[in-house]
Enzyme design. Structure first.
Site, PDB file in Angstrom:
ATOM      1  N   GLN A  75       2.280  -5.824  -3.329  1.00  0.00           N
ATOM      2  CA  GLN A  75       2.566  -5.932  -1.887  1.00  0.00           C
ATOM      3  C   GLN A  75       3.860  -5.176  -1.553  1.00  0.00           C
ATOM      4  OE1 GLN A  75       1.688  -9.284  -3.495  1.00  0.00           O
ATOM      5  NE2 GLN A  75      -0.300  -8.360  -3.263  1.00  0.00           N
ATOM      6  N   ALA A  80      -3.606  -7.663  -4.348  1.00  0.00           N
ATOM      7  CA  ALA A  80      -3.123  -6.290  -4.547  1.00  0.00           C
ATOM      8  C   ALA A  80      -4.276  -5.365  -4.905  1.00  0.00           C
ATOM      9  CB  ALA A  80      -2.099  -6.268  -5.688  1.00  0.00           C
ATOM     10  N   GLY A  81      -4.128  -4.109  -4.550  1.00  0.00           N
ATOM     11  CA  GLY A  81      -5.096  -3.092  -4.970  1.00  0.00           C
ATOM     12  C   GLY A  81      -4.309  -1.855  -5.327  1.00  0.00           C
ATOM     13  N   HIS A  82      -4.043  -1.654  -6.607  1.00  0.00           N
ATOM     14  CA  HIS A  82      -3.240  -0.506  -7.027  1.00  0.00           C
ATOM     15  C   HIS A  82      -4.168   0.634  -7.448  1.00  0.00           C
ATOM     16  CE1 HIS A  82       0.557  -3.139  -7.742  1.00  0.00           C
ATOM     17  NE2 HIS A  82       0.170  -3.072  -6.490  1.00  0.00           N
ATOM     18  N   LYS A 116       2.337   2.262  -5.179  1.00  0.00           N
ATOM     19  CA  LYS A 116       3.059   1.812  -6.384  1.00  0.00           C
ATOM     20  C   LYS A 116       2.262   2.110  -7.652  1.00  0.00           C
ATOM     21  CE  LYS A 116       3.153  -2.262  -4.495  1.00  0.00           C
ATOM     22  NZ  LYS A 116       2.784  -1.984  -3.108  1.00  0.00           N
ATOM     23  N   ASP A 144       0.818  -1.221   0.000  1.00  0.00           N
ATOM     24  CA  ASP A 144       0.000   0.000   0.000  1.00  0.00           C
ATOM     25  C   ASP A 144       0.851   1.270   0.000  1.00  0.00           C
ATOM     26  OD1 ASP A 144      -2.243  -1.695   0.279  1.00  0.00           O
ATOM     27  OD2 ASP A 144      -1.857  -1.811   2.430  1.00  0.00           O
ATOM     28  N   GLU A 145       2.037   1.218  -0.577  1.00  0.00           N
ATOM     29  CA  GLU A 145       2.928   2.389  -0.574  1.00  0.00           C
ATOM     30  C   GLU A 145       2.518   3.414  -1.624  1.00  0.00           C
ATOM     31  OE1 GLU A 145       4.065  -0.698  -1.051  1.00  0.00           O
ATOM     32  OE2 GLU A 145       5.330  -1.248   0.639  1.00  0.00           O
ATOM     33  N   THR A 202      -8.291  -3.306  -1.440  1.00  0.00           N
ATOM     34  CA  THR A 202      -8.885  -4.581  -1.848  1.00  0.00           C
ATOM     35  C   THR A 202      -9.947  -5.033  -0.868  1.00  0.00           C
ATOM     36  OG1 THR A 202      -6.879  -5.228  -2.992  1.00  0.00           O
ATOM     37  CG2 THR A 202      -8.332  -7.015  -2.335  1.00  0.00           C
TER      38      THR A 202
END
Ligand code: IMP
Length: 423
Positions: free
Chosen positions: A224, A39-41, A16, A13-14, A300
């Site tokens: 991640q 993942a949730g981008h 990306k 969660d940075e 997510t």
């Protein structure tokens, strides 16, 4: 051309997705190499928010090809949902999306197994996103998995049945209360598989090799974060793939001597979602402020993220393991208004002062030692130039650069593409 990598250096969660989106215009190919729909981008542009789970974050750019690499695990149902959303926004993904034949498929029973395994763990649960990630990678390494390329075989449904039946007996073994309607889940799954099959399946390692040879620029997009890496993360509270730089080699078929820049993304503070140790976690008003101002909820699962001060010991470790060449600091704007900021620069580890990440970082073994910094009050969100940044923030950045010995080349001051300051 060497392949550049973009990786999260904390517990995910940075931000990306945002940075891949910002950098995409420089690259011909954006490739995901590990993880899956856990993942949730999140990307924000033109006033709209977009969340991607499996599809690379270059999909909104006309000229980039987006590859889902062999190291990724794909849930056809979630993948179809992502395609539907792209279609709603008139994004023509058909000419820009490719899938590796060697990527593994998440079956409905993998998700059920994830839920059964977590339920059986009680208090020791990992806090998984329950997307079936762990069970799918277990079948991969156990040599039982179904791969994208298998969907082109005539007998794939028989293979599917055998594996799903095995999973059902494993779910029964866990002896936990899980309600499900498999025929319904399977109907949705098979429908989604047909949609997945409309995207070109390719031998992606050959594609990547030829692309490198012909001078194409490639960015490998991690999912991640490094502290969730199966080998180097806070095991067992980790995900099931190699989220660190080495994962890009195995997840795409890129040789180590063909890696170029390694972009390390980190938040100006730290967050974690799910269970596991977190030495700098805050349980006070400061943590609540980070959570509120930073909108710290999982993209997510919607779960609240735990918040804490920046942990430089852990960040140094992540830089080392990944060979980071450039740093990108996210969410600097969230720290506006704190009178004092703290950075953990060492640990008290069982009575000794140490500056490296030890094997055990649970609270009974590790207490963070902090260095304090003066805060700033300026709102950063409308700033566009490095020269506008307040002095205390520049001091914070200078300190981190000096300690990490890596330049911080981007400071992000908001979720929008435009809220990005290049240094
Ligand atoms: P899993 O990968 O869904 O099994 O989850 C394992 C651990 O990794 C849990 O603590 C999750 O919350 C965490 N995790 C997995 N994916 C992400 C992500 O994309 N961002 C942040 N945490 C994640």
């Amino acid at each position: 051309m060497a392949v550049d990598l973009l990786l999260g250096l904390q517990w995910g969660d940075e931000g990306k997705g945002k940075i891949v989106d910002v950098l995409t215009s420089k690259y011909n190919i954006i490739a995901r190499f590990q993880g899956g729909p856990n993942a949730g981008h999140t990307l924000v542009f033109n006033g709209k928010k977009h969340v991607l789970h499996t599809i690379p974050s270059g999909i909104f750019h006309d000229n980039a090809t987006n590859l889902v690499g062999n190291g990724v695990v794909i849930d056809p149902v979630i993948f179809k949902g992502e395609l539907d959303k792209l279609e709603e926004q008139h994004i023509d993904y058909r000419k820009s999306l490719l899938i590796s034949r060697k990527a593994h498929i998440i079956l409905p029973t993998h998700r059920l197994l994830d839920a059964a395994s977590e339920a059986s763990k009680g208090k020791a649960k990992i806090g998984s996103t329950l997307k079936g990630i762990g069970p799918t990678y277990m079948d991969k390494t156990g040599r039982n998995g179904i791969r994208v390329g298998d969907l082109e075989l005539r007998d794939w449904k028989e293979r599917y049945r055998a594996l799903a039946d095995k999973h059902e007996s494993m779910i029964a073994y866990y002896n936990v209360d899980i309600e499900y309607n498999l025929p319904e889940l399977e109907a949705e799954f098979f429908k989604a598989v047909e949609v997945l099959k409309s995207i070109p399946f390719i031998d992606s390692e050959e594609y990547i090799y030829q692309a490198q040879k012909s001078g194409k620029t490639i960015l490998a997009e991690g999912a991640q974060g490094s502290l969730l890496d199966i080998d180097f993360g806070t095991y067992p509270y980790v995900t099931s793939s190699n989220t660190t730089a080495a994962g890009a080699c195995t997840g795409l078929g890129v040789s180590p001597n063909n890696i170029g820049d390694v972009f390390g993304i980190f938040k100006a503070y730290t967050t974690r979602v799910g269970s596991g140790p977190f030495p700098t976690e805050l349980f006070d008003e400061n943590g609540a402020t980070m959570s509120r101002v930073g909108h710290e909820f999982g993209a997510t699962t919607g779960r609240p993220r735990r918040c804490g001060w920046l942990d430089l010991v852990a960040l140094k470790y992540a830089c080392q393991v990944n060979g980071v060449t450039q740093l990108m600091m996210m969410k600097g704007d969230v720290l506006s208004g704190f009178k004092t900021l703290k950075v953990c620069t060492a640990y008290n580890y069982k009575g000794d002062i140490i500056e490296h990440l030890p094997y055990n970082i649970e609270p009974e073994n590790v207490q963070p030692i902090y260095t304090e910094f003066k805060g700033w009050n300026e709102d950063l969100t409308a700033m566009t130039e490095a020269s506008e940044l307040p002095k205390p923030l520049n001091d914070y950045i200078d300190f981190l650069e000096k300690e990490l010995e890596i330049p911080i080349t981007i400071v992000s001051v908001g979720p929008d593409r435009k809220q990005t300051i290049f240094r």
